[in-house]
Write a protein that holds these residues in place. Structure first.
Motif, mmCIF file in Angstrom:
data_model
loop_
_atom_site.group_PDB
_atom_site.id
_atom_site.type_symbol
_atom_site.label_atom_id
_atom_site.label_comp_id
_atom_site.label_asym_id
_atom_site.label_seq_id
_atom_site.Cartn_x
_atom_site.Cartn_y
_atom_site.Cartn_z
ATOM 1 N N LEU A 143 0.910 -1.213 0.093
ATOM 2 C CA LEU A 143 0.043 0.094 0.080
ATOM 3 C C LEU A 143 0.966 1.431 0.166
ATOM 4 O O LEU A 143 1.627 1.434 0.912
ATOM 5 N N THR A 144 0.758 2.134 -1.120
ATOM 6 C CA THR A 144 1.456 3.506 -1.201
ATOM 7 C C THR A 144 0.392 4.611 -0.907
ATOM 8 O O THR A 144 -0.567 4.587 -1.633
ATOM 9 N N ILE A 145 0.800 5.552 0.206
ATOM 10 C CA ILE A 145 0.033 6.453 0.390
ATOM 11 C C ILE A 145 0.707 8.037 -0.097
ATOM 12 O O ILE A 145 1.925 8.101 0.661
ATOM 13 N N ASN A 146 0.393 8.588 -0.982
ATOM 14 C CA ASN A 146 1.166 9.949 -1.309
ATOM 15 C C ASN A 146 0.547 10.862 -0.679
ATOM 16 O O ASN A 146 -0.745 11.464 -0.949
ATOM 17 N N LEU A 147 0.935 11.710 0.063
ATOM 18 C CA LEU A 147 0.428 12.801 1.014
ATOM 19 C C LEU A 147 0.247 13.907 0.017
ATOM 20 O O LEU A 147 -0.651 14.841 0.375
ATOM 21 N N ILE A 152 -3.871 6.973 -3.837
ATOM 22 C CA ILE A 152 -3.619 5.589 -3.169
ATOM 23 C C ILE A 152 -3.448 4.567 -3.857
ATOM 24 O O ILE A 152 -4.187 4.424 -4.897
ATOM 25 N N ILE A 153 -2.336 3.759 -3.880
ATOM 26 C CA ILE A 153 -2.106 2.771 -4.713
ATOM 27 C C ILE A 153 -1.802 1.280 -3.985
ATOM 28 O O ILE A 153 -1.008 1.293 -3.118
ATOM 29 N N MET A 158 -4.880 1.590 -8.523
ATOM 30 C CA MET A 158 -5.200 3.026 -7.932
ATOM 31 C C MET A 158 -6.581 2.619 -7.085
ATOM 32 O O MET A 158 -7.467 2.023 -7.396
ATOM 33 N N VAL A 159 -6.492 3.203 -5.825
ATOM 34 C CA VAL A 159 -7.611 2.995 -5.129
ATOM 35 C C VAL A 159 -8.306 4.467 -4.683
ATOM 36 O O VAL A 159 -7.585 5.696 -4.410
ATOM 37 N N LYS A 160 -9.669 4.574 -5.048
ATOM 38 C CA LYS A 160 -10.179 5.950 -4.965
ATOM 39 C C LYS A 160 -10.976 6.023 -3.582
ATOM 40 O O LYS A 160 -11.900 5.226 -3.280
ATOM 41 N N LEU A 161 -10.343 7.085 -2.706
ATOM 42 C CA LEU A 161 -11.000 7.298 -1.384
ATOM 43 C C LEU A 161 -11.570 8.628 -1.590
ATOM 44 O O LEU A 161 -11.090 9.427 -2.156
#
Length: 234
Positions: A143-147, A152-153, A158-161
């Protein structure tokens, strides 16, 4: 620095041997293959830094070999061909080659191009590595979170939040190992006090899990600490 490995792929033994001599003279390790199929087998089993690839070969030609390599490899590829038409050069470059040299060629020029391609490739790789170390990119397993970009990958997808879901996930990810109560999460994300019996946070946690987890009832990322709150483990 570890010796760099060059794969020489050509159906003409004289050319393989000639290129081999010049590259070894410059301190490179070499591996030789006589066609595309043999080259692909070598790439699967050896650490190859650059490929010198002839276009016209039996069994699997250079263009098709280049395409196969590019399916999951990004090392530099220099193509060799007796063809001198511009359209052939363009085709080779469009198929994923980084450079193109026509036969007959000066071995010293080929060595210079090998050196240039490796220098460019590793300079770019170093830059990418530095960017990946960016403190605003959080990596938790796959899980990658780009602030910065709010992306979100998960496992390359790609995950849409929603913005609120992202803020909750980011809060927990930036403070891995720390348990946040429902009140803590609400006040941090919504910037106001939690009203009694408000289940807003629980609903958002459930939605996040549904988007990230294969089995939301057994979450890998956001853990429930019963009677206390939620956390992402270190």
């Amino acid at each position: 620095m570890e010796m760099q490995t060059i794969l020489i792929v050509d159906d003409e033994k004289e050319i393989r041997d000639l290129v081999d001599i010049y590259l070894k003279g410059e301190g490179y390790k070499t591996i030789k293959a006589c066609d595309g199929e043999e080259a692909l087998e070598i790439i699967e089993n050896e650490n190859v830094d650059l490929v010198i690839l002839d276009v016209m070969m039996p069994r699997l030609n250079g263009i098709d070999t280049c395409l196969k390599i590019r399916e999951n490899r990004d090392m530099p590829i220099i193509m060799l061909s007796a063809k001198t038409e511009d359209i052939d050069k363009i085709l080779g470059l469009n198929m994923g080659a980084d450079d193109y040299l026509t036969k007959p060629f000066n071995p010293l020029e080929l060595v210079a191009r090998v050196r240039s391609q490796l220098r460019r490739f590793y300079r770019f790789s170093s830059k990418v590595l530095k960017e990946e170390i960016n403190e605003n990119i959080i990596q938790i397993d796959d899980l990658t979170i780009n602030l910065d970009t709010h992306e979100i990958i998960l496992s390359d997808n790609m995950v849409k939040l929603t913005p609120t879901e992202f803020d909750i996930l980011a809060l927990l990810a930036k403070n891995r190992g720390k348990v946040f109560s429902i009140e803590n999460i609400y006040e941090s994300v919504w910037n106001q006090e939690l009203m009694t019996s408000d289940n807003t946070v629980m609903v958002h946690i459930r939605k996040i899990r549904e988007k990230l987890e294969e089995n939301p009832r057994k979450p890998r990322f956001i853990k429930t600490v019963w009677g206390v709150g939620y956390k992402i483990e270190k």
